[in-house]
Design a protein around this motif. Sequence first.
Motif, PDB file in Angstrom:
ATOM      1  N   GLN A  65       0.818  -1.215   0.000  1.00 53.84           N
ATOM      2  CA  GLN A  65       0.000   0.000   0.000  1.00 53.84           C
ATOM      3  C   GLN A  65       0.854   1.268   0.000  1.00 53.84           C
ATOM      4  N   VAL A  66       1.934   1.276   0.780  1.00 57.09           N
ATOM      5  CA  VAL A  66       2.809   2.458   0.805  1.00 57.09           C
ATOM      6  C   VAL A  66       3.454   2.655  -0.566  1.00 57.09           C
ATOM      7  N   ALA A  67       3.949   1.567  -1.161  1.00 54.30           N
ATOM      8  CA  ALA A  67       4.570   1.669  -2.490  1.00 54.30           C
ATOM      9  C   ALA A  67       3.557   2.168  -3.520  1.00 54.30           C
ATOM     10  N   GLU A  68       2.337   1.665  -3.443  1.00 49.78           N
ATOM     11  CA  GLU A  68       1.308   2.117  -4.386  1.00 49.78           C
ATOM     12  C   GLU A  68       0.919   3.567  -4.132  1.00 49.78           C
ATOM     13  N   ARG A  69       0.970   4.021  -2.891  1.00 48.07           N
ATOM     14  CA  ARG A  69       0.692   5.442  -2.602  1.00 48.07           C
ATOM     15  C   ARG A  69       1.745   6.314  -3.276  1.00 48.07           C
ATOM     16  N   ILE A  70       2.999   5.890  -3.219  1.00 48.27           N
ATOM     17  CA  ILE A  70       4.079   6.626  -3.883  1.00 48.27           C
ATOM     18  C   ILE A  70       3.813   6.694  -5.386  1.00 48.27           C
ATOM     19  N   ARG A  71       3.400   5.584  -5.971  1.00 46.06           N
ATOM     20  CA  ARG A  71       3.114   5.539  -7.407  1.00 46.06           C
ATOM     21  C   ARG A  71       1.920   6.420  -7.762  1.00 46.06           C
ATOM     22  N   LYS A  72       0.904   6.441  -6.909  1.00 45.84           N
ATOM     23  CA  LYS A  72      -0.267   7.299  -7.166  1.00 45.84           C
ATOM     24  C   LYS A  72       0.130   8.763  -7.253  1.00 45.84           C
ATOM     25  N   LEU A  73       1.197   9.112  -6.549  1.00 45.37           N
ATOM     26  CA  LEU A  73       1.669  10.494  -6.544  1.00 45.37           C
ATOM     27  C   LEU A  73       2.636  10.780  -7.688  1.00 45.37           C
ATOM     28  N   GLY A  74       2.837   9.789  -8.560  1.00 47.61           N
ATOM     29  CA  GLY A  74       3.650   9.999  -9.755  1.00 47.61           C
ATOM     30  C   GLY A  74       5.135   9.752  -9.580  1.00 47.61           C
ATOM     31  N   HIS A  75       5.519   9.071  -8.514  1.00 49.55           N
ATOM     32  CA  HIS A  75       6.934   8.791  -8.273  1.00 49.55           C
ATOM     33  C   HIS A  75       7.153   7.285  -8.232  1.00 49.55           C
ATOM     34  N   PHE A  76       8.413   6.898  -8.324  1.00 46.69           N
ATOM     35  CA  PHE A  76       8.763   5.489  -8.249  1.00 46.69           C
ATOM     36  C   PHE A  76       9.138   5.130  -6.821  1.00 46.69           C
ATOM     37  N   ALA A  77       8.719   3.966  -6.388  1.00 47.10           N
ATOM     38  CA  ALA A  77       9.022   3.485  -5.039  1.00 47.10           C
ATOM     39  C   ALA A  77      10.404   2.840  -5.021  1.00 47.10           C
ATOM     40  N   PRO A  78      11.172   3.062  -3.958  1.00 49.50           N
ATOM     41  CA  PRO A  78      12.436   2.350  -3.841  1.00 49.50           C
ATOM     42  C   PRO A  78      12.134   0.855  -3.731  1.00 49.50           C
TER      43      PRO A  78
END
Length: 159
Positions: A65-78
């Motif tokens: 969920q945290v990684a997908e939140r980062i993606r929703k904001l237009g960035h790539f997750a580490p």
Amino acid sequence: MNTNTGISPQHLTEVAHSLSRILADEYLLYTKTRKAHWNIEGPDFYNMHKFFEVQYTALEEIIDQVAERIRKLGHFAPATLKQFLQLTHLSEEDREKNNSEGFIKILLADHESISVHLRENVNKFNGLLKDAGTGDYITGLLEKHETMAWMLRAHLQHA
């Protein structure tokens, strides 16, 4: 393509960076909980083995969920161990025995540390960075960690 959420690109970058640090903390805590699940010993082995499984399964969902939140904001997750170790504020070191009390103390300290960190960031997301969605998400995440910490803490209570 740019993400148009009503949040400035600079604020989106700051939110994504903060979420990346949270993701790293979650991943390290997940790994430590897996370690407890795999290596628990003692008369309460079976119950604790199952208990740690419930906890790491919940953390696995949080990580996604945290990684997908980062993606929703237009960035790539580490997504590398090296990145996670550079971003986390938790330590992967531990020196306790492979018994339930030792593992629980370590995991409880990490859940509490993450809870403090999340609480410190809620107002930042809501106010300074103008991202109520992430602020709301972080509030829910804080509640999950408080519950998991409570469950761990209850195991340390002696009759």
